[in-house]
Design an enzyme around this catalytic site. Structure first.
Site, PDB file in Angstrom:
ATOM      1  N   GLU A  75      22.611  19.172  22.717  1.00 36.56           N
ATOM      2  CA  GLU A  75      22.814  18.291  21.797  1.00 36.56           C
ATOM      3  C   GLU A  75      24.170  17.899  21.394  1.00 36.56           C
ATOM      4  O   GLU A  75      25.226  19.141  20.536  1.00 36.56           O
ATOM      5  CB  GLU A  75      22.642  19.009  20.151  1.00 36.56           C
ATOM      6  CG  GLU A  75      21.211  18.989  19.895  1.00 36.56           C
ATOM      7  CD  GLU A  75      20.234  17.199  19.322  1.00 36.56           C
ATOM      8  OE1 GLU A  75      21.736  16.407  18.329  1.00 36.56           O
ATOM      9  OE2 GLU A  75      19.465  17.006  19.461  1.00 36.56           O
ATOM     10  N   ASP A  76      24.878  17.294  22.524  1.00 42.32           N
ATOM     11  CA  ASP A  76      26.087  17.339  22.360  1.00 42.32           C
ATOM     12  C   ASP A  76      26.716  18.154  23.177  1.00 42.32           C
ATOM     13  O   ASP A  76      28.401  18.145  23.140  1.00 42.32           O
ATOM     14  CB  ASP A  76      26.763  15.905  21.632  1.00 42.32           C
ATOM     15  CG  ASP A  76      26.326  14.826  21.094  1.00 42.32           C
ATOM     16  OD1 ASP A  76      25.735  14.082  22.167  1.00 42.32           O
ATOM     17  OD2 ASP A  76      26.093  14.458  20.379  1.00 42.32           O
ATOM     18  N   ALA A  77      26.764  19.595  23.465  1.00 46.43           N
ATOM     19  CA  ALA A  77      27.767  20.217  23.529  1.00 46.43           C
ATOM     20  C   ALA A  77      28.333  19.781  24.874  1.00 46.43           C
ATOM     21  O   ALA A  77      27.875  20.149  25.779  1.00 46.43           O
ATOM     22  CB  ALA A  77      26.314  21.876  23.117  1.00 46.43           C
ATOM     23  N   GLY A 129      31.835  17.041  20.867  1.00 47.79           N
ATOM     24  CA  GLY A 129      30.778  17.591  20.705  1.00 47.79           C
ATOM     25  C   GLY A 129      31.561  19.186  20.722  1.00 47.79           C
ATOM     26  O   GLY A 129      32.675  19.248  21.151  1.00 47.79           O
ATOM     27  N   ARG A 157      24.508   6.152  22.529  1.00 44.12           N
ATOM     28  CA  ARG A 157      25.294   5.564  22.451  1.00 44.12           C
ATOM     29  C   ARG A 157      25.868   5.037  23.025  1.00 44.12           C
ATOM     30  O   ARG A 157      26.820   4.310  22.235  1.00 44.12           O
ATOM     31  CB  ARG A 157      26.685   7.215  22.220  1.00 44.12           C
ATOM     32  CG  ARG A 157      25.674   8.249  22.104  1.00 44.12           C
ATOM     33  CD  ARG A 157      25.808   8.842  20.601  1.00 44.12           C
ATOM     34  NE  ARG A 157      24.400   9.930  20.641  1.00 44.12           N
ATOM     35  CZ  ARG A 157      25.102  10.618  20.700  1.00 44.12           C
ATOM     36  NH1 ARG A 157      26.484  11.187  21.345  1.00 44.12           N
ATOM     37  NH2 ARG A 157      24.853  11.983  20.761  1.00 44.12           N
TER      38      ARG A 157
END
Lengths: 136, 319, 457
Positions: free
Chosen positions: C68-70, C220, C252
Site C-alpha cells: 500500500e505505497d509504503a 507513501g 497510477r
C-alpha cells in the site's frame, strides 16, 4: 524518537543467554537454537551447512551441481533460520539431523568448521598481502 | 561432540591494493561467507567517530545539531579502534565515556576576523590523541595533493562569526550509526565464465559479429583485428545484463555466447572511508566474524530452554 | 521576494523564512537540486529552493513492509542525513497593560518557588535563553500578573510583590522530543504591549510512519527502516536509499516517474542535469528516452534502467533485474511525531461524561458504529458492554419498578427514592451509560416520558 534504542540491536541484555536451544517435542533429532542479538550474518552462514536449491540462477541458464554441496554434512536433513520480527533482535536456527548425529553436534561442528575456514581465509589473505607488498 | 569436518579452504588473490581500495578474488567458498564478510565490513568493524559535542560558542549560520551531525560523519583514523573499549563496557570511567581507554577528545576553535569567508574544515579539529585524527585524503595518494588539500568542510564563517566546541569521539560500529562504518563501498560479484561457441561464430558475418560485440553495454567483447574473431577482453565488465544473449537469439543463434556465474568465486571490491586501510578492513572483518562465531558456540553452560527441563531444574534446586 | 506557499512539502517557503517569526516552518537539512527538471521549473526558480533530495530508488518488493505505497528506507542513508528536517514552532507571550495602569511584569526566576529543573533554561531577565534545550514542563517565561486589574489603584508603579500572582508559561511538547530554543524576539504588538516570541527548533530524522512523496504525487509512508547491510546492492556498490513497491505504477500510470528515474540516472552518470519538460522533446526542451538510454549504455548501464542486483541478506542475485536510479523525493510535513496519540484514562466532556474527542484534547479513540457492528457479528457482547459503557460513561441510577422513571439516592436515608411515587418501595439500582440517562431526561423535558421496564437478569 519512538524507536527502540539502537544499541538494543547488538548488546545482549543482562541475564539473557547468547545461545539457548530447545528440542523439538515431536521430532527426534530436531532442535531450535535461539541466538540473541544476531542477524542474517550469522544465520546465513550457519544455514548454508545444508544444501539448498539455488533457483536464483535459473534465468541465467546456470547449470551444474554446486560443488559446495559435496562439502556439506550429509547427516543434516534440514537447517534453516528465521528472524522472527524486525524488532526482535534474535535469530532462530532450526536443525534436523539423522540419528547418526544430533542437532547440537551439527551446530557446533558448523561453527567449528566456519571458524577454521575463517582462520584459513585470514592466513591466505595475510600471505597474499605480504606477497603483494613485496611486489611493490 | 566430535563430528566429521566439512571444512573448506578458501583461496584469496589480491588484484589491486591501495590504502583505501582493495580488489581481490575470493575462491572456493560460497555466497554466505562472501556476504557475511561484506556485512561485517559494513556494519560491525569498529571505528572511532565523534559521538558527543559540547558547543561553547556557535554564531555560525548552521545550528548546533547540524554541526554536531556533520562532525559525527567525519572519518577519523581508527587503527586504535580494535584495541579500544566500547564506552558502554569501560570499567575505568564507569560508562560516562570520558576516559582515555574509550574516548578521544577534540577541540575546535575558529573565528572569522576578516571579510573573506573562512572555511572551517576537519583540519581545524585538534585531537588529544595523535593516532586518532581526521582522515587526511590528500597526503597518502600523490595524485591530488597540490593546493586542494583542504580537509572536509564543516561550516563556513563570515566576519565576526565564531565556532568553539569540544567533542568526544568514541568507538562504535556501523550497526549503531552509519558514521562508524569504515566502508564506503563493499561489494562483490560472481565471477562470470563466458563461453563463445566458435563454430557458430564462424557462420556469422563480420557485421553480425560487430553487433554482438556492441550489444553489451560494458566492454566485454572485442573483435580481434587480425583474425576477425570475437574475443572476450574483460569478462568482469559483464554485468549479467543478458543483452548479449538476447542479441544472439535475435541473430538466430541461441547459445552463441553463454555466460555462467561461477558459484564459488567472487570478486570483492572494498573501498574504505579512510578510517582504516582497506586491507586492514578485510582482516578486521574476518576477526570480528570469528569473534561472533565464538560467541554463538554452544558451551557447557548453555541451557536448554525447554519448559519441562526448566521446571525440573527449579524443582531439583528447590529440594 | 514572494512568500510562496508550497502545500505539504518541507521546503523553505521563501529565502527569508529564517529571519521571520512564523508560527510553523519546516526546513530540510540537506536540500538538493533535482537531477531532472523541466523548463518551467527553471523559469519559476523552483529548483533554487531546495525541496527534497535525489534518492536512489529501487523499484522492487521487499519484506512486506512496503505494501500500500509504503516505502522501505535505508538506515545508513538516514544516518547520513537523508530526509532530515528542522521543525520550528513559535510560542509567544504578551506583557499586558491593564486599564488601571498596572501591567504584567517579568522577573528574575525565584529559585525556591519552583522545581529548579524547570527554571534551568531561564536567564536572569526571566526569559529563556537561546540555545538551551527545552523539555516539556520547563518554564520559558517567568511572568507575573497583578491580582487587581480593574478599578483605581493608589500607586500603579509601586505595587508590592504580594499584589502579583504568577502567570508563568511552560513548554508543552511531546515527551521524548528534545527541541532547542532557537531565537527570542521582543517587539510590540498592535496594542503597544510588549510581545515576546520564542522560536523552538527541533531536528527530526525520518521514522516509521513519516510521509514522503516524489514529484509525481506518488506519496507513501515509511513502512520500515532497514540496515544497509540488508539492503540489496549492485556489483558497482550502489545501494538504494529507498525501496518502492512496483504496484504503485500500473494504476497510477506515472510514466513521468520512470522517465525521471532514467533521466536522473543518465544525469548522474554523465554529469549533466537532464530535462523532462512535458511535450518538450520536439523543441529540444526535454531529453528523449532514446538519448537517455544511449547515455546509460555508454556508462555501462542497461538501456532500460534496470540493474543486476544482489540480495543483501543472502548475497545471492535477485531473480529479476531491478529498475533502479535516482528520483527526487520530498519529505511531507505529515510526521508521526505530530500525530501519534494514545490514551488510557483522561479528560471527559462535561455534558455527556464521555471521553473527549481529538488528539489536541487528549481524547479517546471511538468505537464507532461500524466497529460496533463487527463486535455484534462476532457476538462479543462483553466487549461491547465494556467499550460502550464501562470504559466510557458508566452511571448508576435508581429506577422505580412501578412507574419506570428515574429516582435519586437519598444519602441520609441510605436508600433510593422515586421522585414521582414519593417513596422508596420499588427502587432498583442499575447501571447505564450517562448519555442514556441524559437522553431520558432530555426527552422528559420535551414532554415525552420514556419508562424503563425492568426484568431480572
Amino acid at each position: 524518537m519512538n524507536a527502540p534504542d539502537r544499541y538494543e540491536r547488538f548488546v545482549v541484555p543482562e541475564g539473557v543467554k547468547k545461545v539457548s536451544y530447545e528440542r523439538d517435542t515431536k521430532i527426534i533429532n530436531a532442535a531450535s537454537f535461539t541466538v540473541e542479538r544476531e542477524d542474517h550474518t550469522i544465520g546465513n552462514i550457519l544455514r548454508m551447512q545444508v544444501p539448498i536449491s539455488l533457483n536464483f540462477f535459473e534465468h541465467l541458464s546456470f547449470q551444474g551441481v554446486l560443488f559446495l554441496q559435496l562439502h556439506r554434512d550429509p547427516d543434516v536433513l534440514f537447517a534453516g533460520y528465521k528472524l522472527p520480527h524486525p524488532l526482535q533482535y534474535k535469530i532462530i536456527v532450526r536443525i534436523h539431523t539423522t540419528s547418526q548425529s544430533s542437532p547440537m553436534q551439527a551446530y557446533n561442528q558448523a561453527v567449528n568448521d566456519l571458524d577454521k575456514e575463517l582462520d584459513h581465509l585470514k592466513s591466505a589473505f595475510e600471505a597474499e598481502l605480504a606477497k603483494h607488498s613485496r611486489e611493490y | 561432540m566430535e563430528g566429521r569436518s566439512y571444512q573448506r579452504f578458501p583461496t584469496v588473490k589480491i588484484r589491486e591494493l591501495k590504502n583505501d581500495y582493495a580488489k581481490f578474488e575470493l575462491r572456493d567458498t560460497d555466497a554466505s561467507i562472501a556476504n557475511a564478510l561484506r556485512r561485517v565490513m559494513i556494519a560491525e568493524v569498529p571505528t572511532i567517530a565523534i559521538d558527543l559535542v559540547e558547543i561553547e560558542v556557535n554564531s555560525s549560520v548552521l545550528n548546533d545539531e547540524f554541526i554536531a551531525h556533520r562532525l559525527g560523519l567525519i572519518p577519523l583514523t581508527s587503527e586504535r579502534a580494535m584495541s579500544m573499549r566500547f564506552s558502554r563496557d569501560c570499567d575505568a570511567c564507569d560508562g560516562d565515556g570520558q576516559c582515555e581507554y574509550c574516548s578521544v577528545e577534540f577541540h575546535l576553535r575558529a573565528k572569522c576576523l576578516n571579510d573573506q569567508t573562512l572555511d572551517v574544515t576537519s583540519r581545524e579539529l585538534i585531537s588529544s590523541d595523535p593516532s586518532v585524527v581526521p582522515v587526511d585524503f590528500a597526503s597518502p595518494s600523490s595524485e591530488y595533493d597540490n593546493a586542494e588539500n583542504r580537509g572536509i568542510m564543516i561550516v563556513k564563517l563570515r566576519r565576526g562569526q565564531e565556532l568553539r566546541l569540544r567533542a568526544i569521539a568514541r568507538k562504535g560500529i556501523g550497526k549503531d550509526h552509519a558514521k562508524w562504518s569504515p566502508a564506503a563501498t563493499v561489494t562483490f560479484m560472481y565471477e562470470p565464465e563466458i563461453y563463445i561457441n566458435e563454430d557458430m561464430m564462424e557462420k556469422l558475418t563480420l557485421e553480425q559479429r560487430m553487433s554482438v560485440v556492441e550489444s553489451s553495454p560494458t566492454k566485454v567483447f572485442d573483435i580481434d583485428a587480425k583474425t576477425g574473431r570475437v574475443v572476450v577482453v574483460d569478462p568482469e565488465a559483464y554485468t549479467y545484463d543478458d543483452e548479449v544473449i538476447k542479441k544472439c537469439e535475435s541473430l538466430n543463434a541461441p547459445g552463441l555466447v553463454e555466460v555462467h556465474p561461477k558459484e564459488d568465486s567472487f570478486i570483492f571490491t572494498v573501498e574504505s572511508t579512510g578510517a582504516i586501510k582497506a586491507s586492514q578492513l578485510v582482516l578486521n572483518a574476518i576477526d570480528i566474524l570469528k569473534q561472533k562465531l565464538d560467541a554463538v558456540r554452544l558451551s557447557e553452560d548453555t541451557v536448554e530452554a525447554d519448559e519441562q527441563f526448566l521446571e525440573l531444574d527449579a524443582h531439583m534446586r528447590g529440594g | 521576494m514572494l512568500s510562496l506557499k508550497y502545500g505539504q512539502t518541507d521546503e523553505v517557503a521563501a529565502l527569508f523564512s529564517l529571519c521571520r517569526m512564523d508560527t510553523l516552518i519546516y526546513l530540510l537539512v540537506y536540500p538538493q537540486r533535482p537531477l531532472l527538471t523541466t523548463r518551467t521549473i527553471e523559469l519559476v526558480g523552483y529548483d533554487k529552493l531546495g525541496a527534497g533530495q535525489n534518492a536512489t530508488v529501487a523499484v522492487m518488493s521487499y519484506s512486506g513492509y512496503d505494501i500500500e505505497d509504503a516505502i522501505v528506507m535505508n538506515k545508513s542513508s538516514l544516518d547520513r542525513g537523508f530526509g532530515r528536517c528542522i521543525v520550528m514552532k513559535k510560542m509567544s507571550a504578551i506583557v499586558q497593560k491593564y486599564e488601571n495602569g498596572t501591567s504584567d511584569r517579568i522577573i528574575r526566576p525565584q529559585r525556591e518557588r519552583y522545581d529548579p529543573e524547570r527554571l534551568q533554561i531561564l536567564d536572569d531577565d526571566g526569559l529563556a535563553s537561546p540555545g538551551e534545550i527545552i523539555r516539556p514542563d520547563y518554564i520559558y517565561i517567568n511572568k507575573q500578573s497583578p491580582v487587581v486589574t480593574r478599578g483605581p489603584i493608589t500607586s500603579p508603579m509601586g505595587l508590592p510583590d504580594s499584589a502579583y500572582k504568577p502567570s508563568i508559561q511552560t513548554y508543552k511538547g511531546p515527551e521524548g522530543e528534545t527541541p532547542v530554543l532557537d531565537r527570542v524576539s521582543l517587539c510590540s504588538d498592535k496594542n503597544n504591549n510588549l510581545c515576546i516570541k520564542f522560536m523552538v527548533r527541533h531536528t527530526r530524522r525520518p521514522e516509521v510512519g513519516d510521509k514522503f512523496s516524489s514529484r509525481h504525487g506518488q506519496k507513501g509512508v515509511c513502512g520500515t527502516i532497514v540496515q544497509q547491510e540488508d539492503f540489496p546492492f549492485s556489483e558497482r556498490g550502489i545501494c538504494p536509499d529507498l525501496i518502492m513497491n512496483p504496484h504503485g505504477f500500473p494504476s497510477r500510470m506515472t510514466v513521468g516517474k520512470m522517465i525521471e528515474l532514467l533521466g536522473s540516472k543518465a544525469g548522474v552518470s554523465c554529469g549533466r542535469f537532464h530535462y523532462g519538460s512535458a511535450f518538450g522533446e520536439p523543441s529540444g526542451h526535454a531529453d528523449k528516452v532514446e538519448a537517455i538510454s544511449e547515455t546509460l549504455v555508454k556508462h555501462g548501464f542497461s538501456y532500460n534502467g534496470k540493474d543486476f542486483i544482489y540480495s543483501g541478506i543472502t548475497g545471492m542475485p535477485l531473480q529479476a533485474y531491478i529498475f533502479m536510479g535516482p528520483i527526487y523525493y520530498q519529505k511531507l510535513k505529515h510526521m508521526v511525531l505530530d500525530k501519534m496519540h494514545a490514551r488510557g484514562s483522561g479528560p471527559r466532556v462535561m455534558i455527556t461524561r464521555q471521553p473527549t474527542e481529538g488528539r489536541s484534547r487528549n481524547g479517546g479513540l471511538r468505537v464507532g458504529e461500524m466497529e460496533r457492528d463487527c463486535l455484534i457479528a462476532y457476538g462479543a457482547s462483553m466487549l461491547i458492554y465494556e467499550r460502550l459503557m464501562i470504559s466510557s460513561d458508566p452511571f448508576e441510577v435508581q429506577v422505580c419498578r412501578k412507574c419506570g422513571l428515574l429516582g435519586y439516592y437519598n444519602y441520609k436515608l441510605k436508600t433510593g427514592i422515586c421522585s414521582t411515587c414519593k417513596n422508596g418501595d420499588n427502587i432498583s439500582t442499575m447501571k447505564l451509560p450517562y448519555a442514556c440517562k441524559l437522553l431520558i431526561q432530555e426527552l422528559q423535558s420535551m414532554n415525552i416520558v420514556p419508562r424503563l421496564k425492568l426484568t431480572e437478569a
